[in-house]
Design an enzyme around this catalytic site. Structure first.
Site, short mmCIF file in Angstrom:
data_model
loop_
_atom_site.label_atom_id
_atom_site.label_comp_id
_atom_site.label_asym_id
_atom_site.label_seq_id
_atom_site.Cartn_x
_atom_site.Cartn_y
_atom_site.Cartn_z
N HIS B 258 0.70 -1.15 0.21
CA HIS B 258 0.18 -0.08 -0.29
C HIS B 258 0.72 1.25 0.29
CE1 HIS B 258 -3.89 -2.32 1.25
NE2 HIS B 258 -3.10 -3.69 1.50
N ASP B 311 -0.03 -5.11 6.04
CA ASP B 311 -0.63 -5.67 5.72
C ASP B 311 -0.64 -5.17 4.19
OD1 ASP B 311 -1.72 -2.83 5.20
OD2 ASP B 311 -3.82 -3.18 4.16
N GLU B 312 -1.37 -6.69 3.54
CA GLU B 312 -1.45 -7.31 2.34
C GLU B 312 -0.60 -7.28 1.28
OE1 GLU B 312 -6.23 -6.39 1.02
OE2 GLU B 312 -5.44 -4.89 1.18
N VAL B 313 0.28 -8.23 1.98
CA VAL B 313 2.00 -8.03 1.23
C VAL B 313 1.89 -8.71 0.23
CG1 VAL B 313 4.79 -7.19 1.33
CG2 VAL B 313 2.75 -5.89 3.35
#
EC number: 3.2.1.52
Lengths: 525, 525
Positions: B258, B311-313
């Site tokens: 992100h 998050d969400e890597v």
């Protein structure tokens, strides 16, 4: 699409970043540093409107604090000079003023101003305080904060400006949903950003009667709930907030249709418990109540106008209520009337009552459709249907307000499929002969409130109301040139806390479709 | 439906008109007249937080002016007494304070208060200023304006109150859409109405990096546009507004995923121009930039926490970028790592940097899913996925924040199909063993900003955030009993200028379906 973008960008490059666009401007590309301070706007301290504006425009022009120290323009001098000598002025009373001598804006007040910004000085000249307010707004939009240098900048400009139409408004409807005072104050704050100068307050409708009328204290029993009401003090706050911004507040009490809520407090003014509207044309009580309501309104609203409604009157309740039938039969026989004449009698009596309170009546165009040239000439005809022949209205000598899209789409903001570009393409006087065009006073964005309350007000109204605002103020009509300026104005509205929806919505007030800039075009710097 | 309405009405009759409901209350039906005045709230003038609140709560408690003259309660005495003797207090420093000694709220500060309103006096007692703020809010909600008598009334009550969870927040996302300072100030103003005390400010995301970082001045080149930025002064204004309302501001700089917007200013921290994210784990520059960013944040945000994202890597860019491949091969060989360990290395280094700036890190639950019990125990795990085993998190000693609907629906406010009642039915600690429940600090409404900007913020967030607020503060969970209170609270929000959407929307932020009251039930009086 790329070529449209490029054309728009080229046109925009010639226009200063202002909404609405001034009538005359000459701006260089030279950027000047401005040094903000609490005393930046130098105004005549003796004028309460200007003093309040000088304070209010500090955070509007300088929203990011005082910035880095530096050298630049330290002030804008604001001069109001009506061209009248001091002796003569002393002998005159203000055109419209309350007992305490407070100035109120009125139709036709001079809103012109001249703004001159050079490397060595900045001056704003106007003939009235209202013109000065418009100029302050223009100046505030010319100031840009440079985040990299932490300084404020303006471009050198000479601007001469004045509105095309004297009456530029928004109608709000507090009858279908109660609009809290906080919402109304917020609306009033935002109108001058687009140089709008009228709030037409459709106070009551069939669904609710929210406002206090001291001579008829039972009327607001027709409010949606005990808390969804406006006290006299509440109304005064809205009017005062508007006055300080050069915004007139025109109240509307819509009768005889759209008035079922009147029956809660005064059942006697309605035909019967089962057939409540239009209000009972046969009873003296009906007009006595209306007289009291308009008398109360005259005390509360300093504006010279009052809106009496008069639209969408279905007279079947009159025909089906025995007591009214009886009255109708009697008067129809005595005066050779039709039932339509009874409607005319109602709305003309309402207009007479308004005039007896020194108010000029506005009525929806059905009154003209019904009366034609026999309508009292002081009446302002509010045209909202394509079926009304506006040329006929003005040829018969009536001033009018127009929201009808004779050449493009209408200005009904509750019509969610009207885009900003369609609203922008409309012009109230487009179909009116040149020599009669001044009879078209202006128009409104019309915000009927069936699906609008405090939760979606801003996004429903803005940015389309801004498009209407430029149409009514400026003499430009190029949608492509307007587009990037309106996008920038939308960013400004958001920065000022006004929840303007994206420009390119499929429907008004829809959410942004995905991540992006306030202009909806991702710009890398 | 009728029976549900009746049951709800009966339950509501026993509850005072407060949102959230206090822990303990005893209210009579006796209505007492209150006499408003500018000095109504009698506070210790030496405390800037209380002095500001005493001023702020005048128009909140008395929104319709001073009303008619009369006799009644002339004041609320506000007493803050932490139970510590004067000598001992003089020797103590405030728990969290800036250089000027300004008090900041912190996790676990005592927010309890006692409010006692009798016919002869009204007193508010608290152990901290924050507790006093909560009590002032309660008092302001107990005051009702009687339009018929033009007087303010309260009911006689004795209330003892304290929050169930210490951390009650809203996350806002200024990465997907820029949220102007005006919007943020408006949000901060509204949070205490529902007794929320944390603004989690997700400042940056892939789409934009809007905030000034003085040590790394090129980062905000990643903003959407030159005007969609927060200067240091802008941030300070938001933090100060929040402080005065007892609201902590927890900034988030989400890395290594992100974070594409970081590449605009510092291309070196990104794997390559074509594969930009996650940030380059192999370079010292990446952590040097992060260190500077968190150092700047530590100066700007007094809160003890900082959110690091995590998050969400998706590590595929690391695998496909030659220089990172090379580094990975070297360290993997030397330390027996997998690519997942490189992710762990990144987020643990970020956490170390945060701690080096005396900040306690919050990270999204992937860091626990990855590290398990090897994660530093000071880390707060922000649980957002049903796949995270929250019991395991707390059993391993971690404090956590929860927005997952383990028992009902989630607190993701951008999920428009989550109703207020579903949000209300969730409870962060519902599935956690009793002896570990205090490890659940609380939770947030999570307002991801893909389709949310200043135009639809309020209607998307409210009234569902209020439902979350009561869940986090109160010990009640009866949806039927809550319903009429929440309807009334929605009316209050609208009256205070907060655009809360209707409760019974099919989808959140939808417009009212037709004319009606703020409660959506047409009430004749």
């Amino acid at each position: 699409m790329r070529s449209v973008l490029l054309v728009a960008a080229a046109a925009a490059a010639k226009q200063p970043p202002l909404w609405p666009l001034p009538q005359n401007y000459s701006c260089s590309t030279q950027k000047l540093t401005v040094i903000p301070s609490p005393a930046f706007f130098r105004v005549d301290a003796g004028n309460d409107v200007l003093a309040a504006a000088a304070k209010r425009y500090i955070p509007l022009a300088f929203p990011h604090g005082w910035g880095a120290p530096g050298v630049g323009l330290p002030a804008l001098s604001v001069v109001v000079d009506d061209g009248v000598g001091a002796t003569e002025r002393a002998a005159r009373r203000p055109r419209r003023a309350d007992d305490a001598g407070a100035l109120y804006p009125a139709l036709g007040d001079d809103e012109s101003y001249k703004l001159r910004i050079t490397a060595t000085s900045a001056t704003l000249k106007a003939r009235t305080v209202w013109g000065a307010l418009r100029g302050l707004e223009t100046f505030s939009q010319l100031v840009a904060y440079n985040f990299d240098t932490a300084t404020y900048q303006v471009v050198a400009c000479t601007i001469q400006d004045a509105p095309r139409y004297p009456h530029r408004g928004l109608m709000v409807d507090s009858g279908r949903h109660f609009l809290p005072v906080a919402t109304l104050l917020h609306v009033v704050d935002a109108l001058p950003f687009a140089k709008l100068n009228v709030l037409h307050w459709h106070l009551t409708d069939t669904q609710s009667f929210p406002v206090e009328t001291p001579s008829r204290p039972s009327l607001w029993r027709g409010s949606f709930s005990k808390r969804e009401r406006y006290s006299v003090e509440d109304v005064k706050r809205v009017v005062e907030r508007a006055r300080l911004r050069g915004v007139r507040v025109v109240p509307e009490f819509d009768t005889p249709g759209h008035a079922e809520s009147w029956c809660s407090g005064y059942p006697g003014v309605c035909p019967s418990p089962t057939c409540k509207t239009p209000l009972d044309v046969s009873k003296a009580e009906t007009f006595a109540v209306l007289d009291d309501v308009l008398g109360d309104a005259a005390k509360l609203f300093p504006d010279a106008f009052v809106h009496l409604g008069g639209d969408e009157v279905d007279t079947s309740c009159w025909a089906s209520t025995p007591s009214i039938q009886q009255w109708l039969r009697a008067v129809l026989r005595a005066r050779n009337w039709t039932t339509a004449d009874a409607y005319s009698y109602f709305v003309s009596t309402a207009a007479k009552i308004a005039r007896s309170h020194q108010k000029r009546p506005i009525q929806w165009a059905e009154v003209f459709d019904e009366f034609g040239a026999t309508l009292d000439k002081s009446t302002i005809v509010h045209v909202w249907k394509l079926s009304t022949n506006i040329t006929e209205v003005v040829e018969n000598g009536y001033d009018c307000l127009v929201n009808v899209g004779y050449v493009a789409d209408s200005w009904y903001l509750d019509n969610l499929d009207v885009t900003w570009a369609q609203a922008y393409a409309s012009d109230p006087r487009a179909t009116v002969p040149p020599h009669l065009q001044t009879k078209v006073l202006g128009g409104h964005g019309e915000m009927w409130g069936e699906t609008v309350d405090g939760s979606d007000f801003d996004a429903t109204v803005w940015p389309r109301l801004a498009a209407i605002g430029e149409r009514l103020w400026s003499s430009v009509d190029d949608v492509d040139a307007a587009w990037p300026r309106l996008e920038a104005f939308r960013c400004l509205l958001l920065e000022r806390g006004v929840g303007a929806a994206p420009l390119n919505n499929s429907m008004a007030r829809a959410a942004p479709v995905g991540p992006g800039a306030c202009t909806q075009r991702r710009r890398r710097i």
